[in-house]
Design a protein around this motif. Structure first.
Motif, PDB file in Angstrom:
ATOM      1  N   ALA A  55       0.798  -1.280  -0.066  1.00 26.83           N
ATOM      2  CA  ALA A  55      -0.076  -0.020   0.078  1.00 26.83           C
ATOM      3  C   ALA A  55       0.897   1.374  -0.068  1.00 26.83           C
ATOM      4  N   LYS A  56       0.809   1.770  -1.071  1.00 25.35           N
ATOM      5  CA  LYS A  56       1.894   2.799  -1.230  1.00 25.35           C
ATOM      6  C   LYS A  56       3.288   2.418  -1.121  1.00 25.35           C
ATOM      7  N   ASP A  57       4.124   2.729   0.001  1.00 29.75           N
ATOM      8  CA  ASP A  57       5.299   2.369   0.127  1.00 29.75           C
ATOM      9  C   ASP A  57       5.568   1.439   1.180  1.00 29.75           C
ATOM     10  N   ASP A  58       4.393   0.833   1.803  1.00 30.11           N
ATOM     11  CA  ASP A  58       4.454  -0.168   3.164  1.00 30.11           C
ATOM     12  C   ASP A  58       3.968  -1.510   2.683  1.00 30.11           C
ATOM     13  N   PHE A  59       4.425  -2.551   3.022  1.00 31.16           N
ATOM     14  CA  PHE A  59       3.815  -3.822   2.848  1.00 31.16           C
ATOM     15  C   PHE A  59       3.011  -3.818   4.353  1.00 31.16           C
ATOM     16  N   CYS A  60       1.769  -4.340   3.889  1.00 30.79           N
ATOM     17  CA  CYS A  60       0.677  -4.672   4.893  1.00 30.79           C
ATOM     18  C   CYS A  60       0.026  -5.885   4.716  1.00 30.79           C
ATOM     19  N   LEU A  61      -0.327  -6.603   5.873  1.00 29.43           N
ATOM     20  CA  LEU A  61      -0.991  -7.889   5.675  1.00 29.43           C
ATOM     21  C   LEU A  61      -2.451  -7.843   5.998  1.00 29.43           C
ATOM     22  N   PHE A  62      -3.325  -8.501   5.244  1.00 34.28           N
ATOM     23  CA  PHE A  62      -4.728  -8.196   5.329  1.00 34.28           C
ATOM     24  C   PHE A  62      -5.216  -9.829   5.413  1.00 34.28           C
ATOM     25  N   VAL A  63      -6.109  -9.945   6.510  1.00 32.36           N
ATOM     26  CA  VAL A  63      -6.809 -11.202   6.907  1.00 32.36           C
ATOM     27  C   VAL A  63      -7.976 -11.200   6.747  1.00 32.36           C
ATOM     28  N   PHE A  64      -8.705 -12.112   6.068  1.00 34.59           N
ATOM     29  CA  PHE A  64     -10.164 -12.538   5.876  1.00 34.59           C
ATOM     30  C   PHE A  64     -10.721 -13.749   5.843  1.00 34.59           C
ATOM     31  N   LYS A  73     -10.523  -1.611  -3.850  1.00 30.39           N
ATOM     32  CA  LYS A  73     -11.004  -0.394  -3.648  1.00 30.39           C
ATOM     33  C   LYS A  73     -11.395   0.245  -2.345  1.00 30.39           C
ATOM     34  N   ALA A  74     -11.851  -0.670  -1.464  1.00 27.94           N
ATOM     35  CA  ALA A  74     -12.338  -0.162  -0.054  1.00 27.94           C
ATOM     36  C   ALA A  74     -11.002  -0.083   0.766  1.00 27.94           C
ATOM     37  N   ILE A  75      -9.953  -0.935   0.553  1.00 22.22           N
ATOM     38  CA  ILE A  75      -8.439  -0.937   1.152  1.00 22.22           C
ATOM     39  C   ILE A  75      -7.964   0.546   0.860  1.00 22.22           C
ATOM     40  N   LYS A  76      -7.894   0.686  -0.492  1.00 24.66           N
ATOM     41  CA  LYS A  76      -7.257   2.330  -0.645  1.00 24.66           C
ATOM     42  C   LYS A  76      -8.160   3.305  -0.106  1.00 24.66           C
ATOM     43  N   LYS A  77      -9.279   3.280  -0.032  1.00 25.32           N
ATOM     44  CA  LYS A  77     -10.028   4.251   0.620  1.00 25.32           C
ATOM     45  C   LYS A  77      -9.883   4.350   1.923  1.00 25.32           C
ATOM     46  N   ILE A  78      -9.975   3.327   2.901  1.00 20.12           N
ATOM     47  CA  ILE A  78      -9.821   3.257   4.437  1.00 20.12           C
ATOM     48  C   ILE A  78      -8.078   3.481   4.628  1.00 20.12           C
ATOM     49  N   LEU A  79      -7.170   3.227   3.745  1.00 22.42           N
ATOM     50  CA  LEU A  79      -5.785   3.685   4.008  1.00 22.42           C
ATOM     51  C   LEU A  79      -5.558   4.794   3.627  1.00 22.42           C
ATOM     52  N   GLY A  80      -6.223   5.500   2.705  1.00 22.57           N
ATOM     53  CA  GLY A  80      -5.791   6.831   2.071  1.00 22.57           C
ATOM     54  C   GLY A  80      -4.708   6.506   0.846  1.00 22.57           C
ATOM     55  N   VAL A  81      -4.921   5.509   0.247  1.00 20.31           N
ATOM     56  CA  VAL A  81      -3.564   5.366  -0.624  1.00 20.31           C
ATOM     57  C   VAL A  81      -4.145   5.217  -2.089  1.00 20.31           C
ATOM     58  N   LYS A  82      -3.528   5.598  -3.067  1.00 25.54           N
ATOM     59  CA  LYS A  82      -3.753   5.391  -4.737  1.00 25.54           C
ATOM     60  C   LYS A  82      -3.194   4.200  -4.942  1.00 25.54           C
ATOM     61  N   SER A  83      -2.175   3.623  -4.544  1.00 23.67           N
ATOM     62  CA  SER A  83      -1.393   2.600  -5.127  1.00 23.67           C
ATOM     63  C   SER A  83      -1.380   1.400  -4.244  1.00 23.67           C
ATOM     64  N   LEU A  84      -2.129   0.327  -4.666  1.00 28.29           N
ATOM     65  CA  LEU A  84      -2.055  -0.983  -3.816  1.00 28.29           C
ATOM     66  C   LEU A  84      -1.956  -2.189  -4.888  1.00 28.29           C
TER      67      LEU A  84
END
Length: 179
Positions: A55-64, A73-84
């Motif tokens: 997400a932008k410049d950081d690696f993040c782990l998403f669990v579901f 789209k939801a992840i980008k919106k919540i994290l406020g990033v354009k790149s994912l």
């Protein structure tokens, strides 16, 4: 087949936190959530899918829940990033490479466990779909070793920074993948 340092760290961490493992599975290699559920004899819904994303410049782990899919789209919106984007197999291996493992192994796609710090060095986000099940099963840093925990225990120790909704049902069209 031997297991790497990630699996050993998970087991030691759970023991240290007095978290009981409901089931431990040793199975043939499984690369998808569907294969893992079949090999464990469990419903797909209790599978904890863990995706490493940049997400932008950081690696993040998403669990579901493995019965759902990530909504970029939801992840980008919540994290406020354009790149994912999803981490590449090479990035995943490099970022999870084990200095304490005899062969220097790391995680490969399909083996990522649903833990942030201190197991994996990533910010961790959990979707509420995980809470819909009383148990969570996951590949534990290995394609051949899985664990099952109570969801309450898992959520108490997983290292989640935040729980927010970032998935869609499997049958809905993907939203904004990549970029």
């Amino acid at each position: 087949m031997s297991v790497g340092g990630v699996y050993r760290r998970i087991r030691a961490f759970l023991e240290e936190k007095n978290i009981g493992v409901l089931a431990e599975y040793v199975h043939e290699p499984s690369y998808t959530s569907e294969e893992s559920a079949r090999l464990r004899g469990e419903r797909l819904e209790i599978g904890g899918k863990a995706l490493l994303m940049k997400a932008k410049d950081d690696f993040c782990l998403f669990v579901f829940s493995a019965a759902r899919k990530a909504d970029f789209k939801a992840i980008k919106k919540i994290l406020g990033v354009k790149s994912l984007r999803l981490a590449t197999a090479e990035e995943l291996l490099d970022l999870t490479r084990e200095a304490d493992s005899p062969d220097g192994s790391g995680c490969v796609p399909g083996s990522v466990p649903p833990f942030g710090m201190p197991i994996l060095p990533f910010r961790l986000f959990v979707d509420p779909s995980v809470k819909e099940n009383s148990q969570i099963a996951f590949n534990a840093g290995s394609l051949t070793h899985s664990l099952k925990l109570s969801t309450t225990d898992y959520l108490g120790v997983c290292g989640a920074e935040r729980v927010f909704s970032f998935t869609a049902a499997q049958d809905t069209p993907p939203q904004g993948e990549g970029g």
